[in-house]
Write a protein that holds these residues in place. Structure first.
Motif, PDB file in Angstrom:
ATOM      1  N   LYS A 186       6.311  -2.349   9.238  1.00 41.03           N
ATOM      2  CA  LYS A 186       5.594  -1.939  10.336  1.00 41.03           C
ATOM      3  C   LYS A 186       4.252  -1.669  10.010  1.00 41.03           C
ATOM      4  CE  LYS A 186       9.403   0.675  12.261  1.00 41.03           C
ATOM      5  NZ  LYS A 186      10.178   1.814  12.743  1.00 41.03           N
ATOM      6  N   THR A 187       3.609  -2.794   9.930  1.00 38.33           N
ATOM      7  CA  THR A 187       2.204  -2.837   9.188  1.00 38.33           C
ATOM      8  C   THR A 187       0.961  -2.221   9.991  1.00 38.33           C
ATOM      9  OG1 THR A 187       2.788  -4.879   8.294  1.00 38.33           O
ATOM     10  CG2 THR A 187       0.620  -4.381   8.035  1.00 38.33           C
ATOM     11  N   ALA A 188       0.990  -2.286  11.287  1.00 42.05           N
ATOM     12  CA  ALA A 188      -0.110  -1.722  12.131  1.00 42.05           C
ATOM     13  C   ALA A 188      -0.191  -0.175  12.089  1.00 42.05           C
ATOM     14  CB  ALA A 188       0.006  -2.070  13.452  1.00 42.05           C
ATOM     15  N   PRO A 189       1.108   0.537  12.198  1.00 47.09           N
ATOM     16  CA  PRO A 189       0.867   1.934  12.248  1.00 47.09           C
ATOM     17  C   PRO A 189       0.916   2.408  10.593  1.00 47.09           C
ATOM     18  CG  PRO A 189       3.121   1.225  12.605  1.00 47.09           C
ATOM     19  CD  PRO A 189       2.483   0.059  12.730  1.00 47.09           C
ATOM     20  N   ALA A 190       1.247   1.726   9.586  1.00 48.37           N
ATOM     21  CA  ALA A 190       1.136   1.991   8.272  1.00 48.37           C
ATOM     22  C   ALA A 190      -0.463   1.918   7.918  1.00 48.37           C
ATOM     23  CB  ALA A 190       1.811   0.991   7.428  1.00 48.37           C
ATOM     24  N   LEU A 191      -0.993   0.859   8.467  1.00 49.76           N
ATOM     25  CA  LEU A 191      -2.687   0.792   8.345  1.00 49.76           C
ATOM     26  C   LEU A 191      -3.273   2.133   9.051  1.00 49.76           C
ATOM     27  CD1 LEU A 191      -3.394  -2.773   9.160  1.00 49.76           C
ATOM     28  CD2 LEU A 191      -3.825  -1.701   6.960  1.00 49.76           C
ATOM     29  N   ALA A 192      -2.823   2.465   9.982  1.00 46.10           N
ATOM     30  CA  ALA A 192      -3.562   3.768  10.515  1.00 46.10           C
ATOM     31  C   ALA A 192      -3.210   5.028   9.680  1.00 46.10           C
ATOM     32  CB  ALA A 192      -2.896   4.001  11.985  1.00 46.10           C
ATOM     33  N   PHE A 240      -2.565   5.224   6.346  1.00 46.89           N
ATOM     34  CA  PHE A 240      -3.583   4.685   5.216  1.00 46.89           C
ATOM     35  C   PHE A 240      -5.284   5.254   5.480  1.00 46.89           C
ATOM     36  CE2 PHE A 240      -0.150   1.614   3.774  1.00 46.89           C
ATOM     37  CZ  PHE A 240       0.547   2.782   3.033  1.00 46.89           C
ATOM     38  N   ARG A 241      -5.612   4.557   6.469  1.00 47.17           N
ATOM     39  CA  ARG A 241      -6.917   5.092   6.865  1.00 47.17           C
ATOM     40  C   ARG A 241      -7.114   6.482   7.237  1.00 47.17           C
ATOM     41  NH1 ARG A 241      -6.535  -0.211  10.646  1.00 47.17           N
ATOM     42  NH2 ARG A 241      -7.462  -1.748   9.193  1.00 47.17           N
ATOM     43  N   GLU A 242      -6.158   7.113   7.903  1.00 49.57           N
ATOM     44  CA  GLU A 242      -6.416   8.631   8.218  1.00 49.57           C
ATOM     45  C   GLU A 242      -6.224   9.229   6.965  1.00 49.57           C
ATOM     46  OE1 GLU A 242      -6.673  12.165  10.479  1.00 49.57           O
ATOM     47  OE2 GLU A 242      -7.287   9.980  10.373  1.00 49.57           O
ATOM     48  N   ALA A 243      -5.480   8.880   5.837  1.00 48.27           N
ATOM     49  CA  ALA A 243      -5.265   9.737   4.354  1.00 48.27           C
ATOM     50  C   ALA A 243      -6.423   9.356   3.927  1.00 48.27           C
ATOM     51  CB  ALA A 243      -4.114   8.939   3.725  1.00 48.27           C
ATOM     52  N   LEU A 244      -7.025   8.354   3.831  1.00 51.83           N
ATOM     53  CA  LEU A 244      -8.562   8.193   3.129  1.00 51.83           C
ATOM     54  C   LEU A 244      -9.690   8.956   3.986  1.00 51.83           C
ATOM     55  CD1 LEU A 244      -8.157   4.405   2.154  1.00 51.83           C
ATOM     56  CD2 LEU A 244      -8.534   6.098   0.598  1.00 51.83           C
ATOM     57  N   ARG A 245      -9.508   8.895   5.393  1.00 55.16           N
ATOM     58  CA  ARG A 245     -10.523   9.836   6.116  1.00 55.16           C
ATOM     59  C   ARG A 245     -10.432  11.303   5.705  1.00 55.16           C
ATOM     60  NH1 ARG A 245     -11.534  13.302   9.922  1.00 55.16           N
ATOM     61  NH2 ARG A 245      -8.942  13.434  10.502  1.00 55.16           N
ATOM     62  N   LEU A 246      -9.123  11.815   5.269  1.00 60.73           N
ATOM     63  CA  LEU A 246      -9.007  13.125   5.039  1.00 60.73           C
ATOM     64  C   LEU A 246      -9.480  13.287   3.638  1.00 60.73           C
ATOM     65  CD1 LEU A 246      -5.733  13.632   6.979  1.00 60.73           C
ATOM     66  CD2 LEU A 246      -7.685  14.715   7.410  1.00 60.73           C
ATOM     67  N   LYS A 247      -9.163  12.428   2.534  1.00 59.26           N
ATOM     68  CA  LYS A 247      -9.293  12.456   1.404  1.00 59.26           C
ATOM     69  C   LYS A 247      -9.909  11.102   0.763  1.00 59.26           C
ATOM     70  CE  LYS A 247      -6.651  13.650  -2.728  1.00 59.26           C
ATOM     71  NZ  LYS A 247      -5.265  14.069  -3.288  1.00 59.26           N
ATOM     72  N   PRO A 248     -11.386  11.106   0.894  1.00 58.37           N
ATOM     73  CA  PRO A 248     -12.150   9.859   0.739  1.00 58.37           C
ATOM     74  C   PRO A 248     -11.654   9.611  -0.935  1.00 58.37           C
ATOM     75  CG  PRO A 248     -13.443  11.294   1.753  1.00 58.37           C
ATOM     76  CD  PRO A 248     -12.305  12.011   1.557  1.00 58.37           C
ATOM     77  N   GLY A 249     -11.587   8.293  -1.227  1.00 54.02           N
ATOM     78  CA  GLY A 249     -11.271   7.890  -2.507  1.00 54.02           C
ATOM     79  C   GLY A 249      -9.902   8.056  -3.099  1.00 54.02           C
ATOM     80  N   TYR A 250      -8.949   8.637  -2.076  1.00 53.90           N
ATOM     81  CA  TYR A 250      -7.622   8.787  -2.315  1.00 53.90           C
ATOM     82  C   TYR A 250      -6.935   7.436  -2.906  1.00 53.90           C
ATOM     83  CZ  TYR A 250      -2.741  10.421  -1.504  1.00 53.90           C
ATOM     84  OH  TYR A 250      -1.424  10.822  -1.513  1.00 53.90           O
ATOM     85  N   PRO A 251      -6.792   7.374  -4.281  1.00 53.46           N
ATOM     86  CA  PRO A 251      -6.289   6.124  -4.892  1.00 53.46           C
ATOM     87  C   PRO A 251      -5.072   5.530  -4.364  1.00 53.46           C
ATOM     88  CG  PRO A 251      -6.959   7.717  -6.685  1.00 53.46           C
ATOM     89  CD  PRO A 251      -6.944   8.507  -5.355  1.00 53.46           C
ATOM     90  N   ASP A 252      -3.850   6.509  -4.186  1.00 55.66           N
ATOM     91  CA  ASP A 252      -2.713   6.046  -3.543  1.00 55.66           C
ATOM     92  C   ASP A 252      -2.956   5.229  -2.297  1.00 55.66           C
ATOM     93  OD1 ASP A 252      -1.563   6.571  -5.904  1.00 55.66           O
ATOM     94  OD2 ASP A 252      -0.460   8.585  -5.116  1.00 55.66           O
ATOM     95  N   MET A 310      -5.786   4.130  -1.195  1.00 56.31           N
ATOM     96  CA  MET A 310      -6.536   2.632  -1.059  1.00 56.31           C
ATOM     97  C   MET A 310      -5.550   1.659  -1.576  1.00 56.31           C
ATOM     98  SD  MET A 310     -10.022   4.230  -3.115  1.00 56.31           S
ATOM     99  CE  MET A 310     -10.772   2.711  -3.264  1.00 56.31           C
ATOM    100  N   ILE A 311      -4.706   1.838  -2.585  1.00 53.33           N
ATOM    101  CA  ILE A 311      -3.867   0.806  -2.868  1.00 53.33           C
ATOM    102  C   ILE A 311      -2.840   0.473  -1.687  1.00 53.33           C
ATOM    103  CG2 ILE A 311      -1.603   0.316  -4.428  1.00 53.33           C
ATOM    104  CD1 ILE A 311      -3.097   2.135  -6.494  1.00 53.33           C
ATOM    105  N   GLY A 312      -2.102   1.468  -1.039  1.00 52.00           N
ATOM    106  CA  GLY A 312      -1.472   1.155   0.280  1.00 52.00           C
ATOM    107  C   GLY A 312      -2.201   0.535   1.371  1.00 52.00           C
ATOM    108  N   LEU A 313      -3.382   0.826   1.362  1.00 51.39           N
ATOM    109  CA  LEU A 313      -4.435   0.152   2.444  1.00 51.39           C
ATOM    110  C   LEU A 313      -4.500  -1.285   2.108  1.00 51.39           C
ATOM    111  CD1 LEU A 313      -5.892   0.616   5.006  1.00 51.39           C
ATOM    112  CD2 LEU A 313      -7.753   0.787   3.641  1.00 51.39           C
ATOM    113  N   ALA A 314      -4.733  -1.761   0.578  1.00 50.49           N
ATOM    114  CA  ALA A 314      -4.657  -3.136   0.226  1.00 50.49           C
ATOM    115  C   ALA A 314      -3.451  -3.879   0.502  1.00 50.49           C
ATOM    116  CB  ALA A 314      -5.296  -2.897  -1.366  1.00 50.49           C
ATOM    117  N   ARG A 315      -2.253  -3.343   0.190  1.00 49.57           N
ATOM    118  CA  ARG A 315      -0.964  -3.767   0.151  1.00 49.57           C
ATOM    119  C   ARG A 315      -0.665  -4.238   1.716  1.00 49.57           C
ATOM    120  NH1 ARG A 315       2.403   0.311  -0.766  1.00 49.57           N
ATOM    121  NH2 ARG A 315       4.202  -0.950  -0.449  1.00 49.57           N
ATOM    122  N   ALA A 316      -1.182  -3.234   2.640  1.00 52.74           N
ATOM    123  CA  ALA A 316      -0.935  -3.407   3.861  1.00 52.74           C
ATOM    124  C   ALA A 316      -1.732  -4.618   4.648  1.00 52.74           C
ATOM    125  CB  ALA A 316      -1.129  -2.169   4.925  1.00 52.74           C
TER     126      ALA A 316
END
Length: 222
Positions: free
Chosen positions: A191-197, A199-211, A213-219
């Motif tokens: 479920k790529t589209a909701p996964a991207l959402a 990961f983006r929310e996680a990064l908005r809440l915690k900028p630079g969150y390494p996991d 960022m990796i998840g976003l790249a994988r998605a």
């Protein structure tokens, strides 16, 4: 029985401990024990102080002595469980948490702690039962929901895990780690589209969150 003066000193020492003023706490606790060598609470907190100072073996001896002197104090057993968990002594941690639950079956936190140990041991069904017990006591316990969802996912119950992560996010939408965990599971389900959402929310809440960022790249590659 503690005198009023000793009780006040103990409260002071616990306050120092809570503020991470370990040397001050040690000084007060040792003063208490010079007067009352069998003061279980003073021995217990001195053991916690020694552990925090990196003197784990000395801390363990004091913690065990406090439990021997006051075997029916659930908090002592729970702290002993935390001590063993930090040392990755999983069987001893599980035994200590189980003793704490026997003495105080109303502690959601202790059930959750025991669930974490069972999950590390690969005992997923027992972990799930512990997290569910924690949530029966405290339905709004967000970390137990997150841990339950992780255990369900590891047990192959992906749909139930997704629902549980979503429930946790309804209660606490601003926790980046839960957003990431849900995104990771959604991505594993294709479920790529909701996964991207997520990961983006996680990064908005915690900028630079390494996991995340990796998840976003994988998605993006999916």
């Amino acid at each position: 029985m503690e005198s009023a003066d000793q009780s006040e000193k103990l409260r002071q020492a616990i306050g120092w401990f809570g503020q991470n003023q370990i040397e001050s706490a040690v000084s007060v606790l040792e003063a208490i024990l010079r007067v009352e060598p069998s003061n279980a609470a003073a021995l217990h907190f001195l053991g916690l102080c020694k552990h925090r100072q990196g003197r784990s073996q000395a801390g363990l001896e004091l913690l065990l002595k406090s439990v021997e002197l006051d075997p029916n104090r659930a908090a002592f057993r729970g702290n002993l469980g935390l001590f063993f968990a930090e040392r990755n002594e999983l069987d001893r941690a599980a035994a200590a948490y189980s003793d704490a639950i026997r003495l105080d079956p109303g502690s959601a936190q202790t059930y959750s702690n025991l669930g974490n140990i069972h999950q590390k041991q690969g005992r997923l069904r027992e972990a799930i039962e512990c997290f569910q017990s924690a949530l029966r006591i405290d339905p709004g316990f967000v970390h137990a929901l997150n841990n339950l969802a992780g255990a369900l996912a590891n047990d192959g119950q992906a749909d139930e895990a997704i629902r549980t992560f979503e429930k946790a996010l309804r209660l606490a939408p601003a926790i980046a780690e839960i957003n990431f965990n849900l995104g990771n599971l959604l991505l594993a389900q294709g479920k790529t589209a909701p996964a991207l959402a997520r990961f983006r929310e996680a990064l908005r809440l915690k900028p630079g969150y390494p996991d995340a960022m990796i998840g976003l790249a994988r998605a993006h590659k999916a």
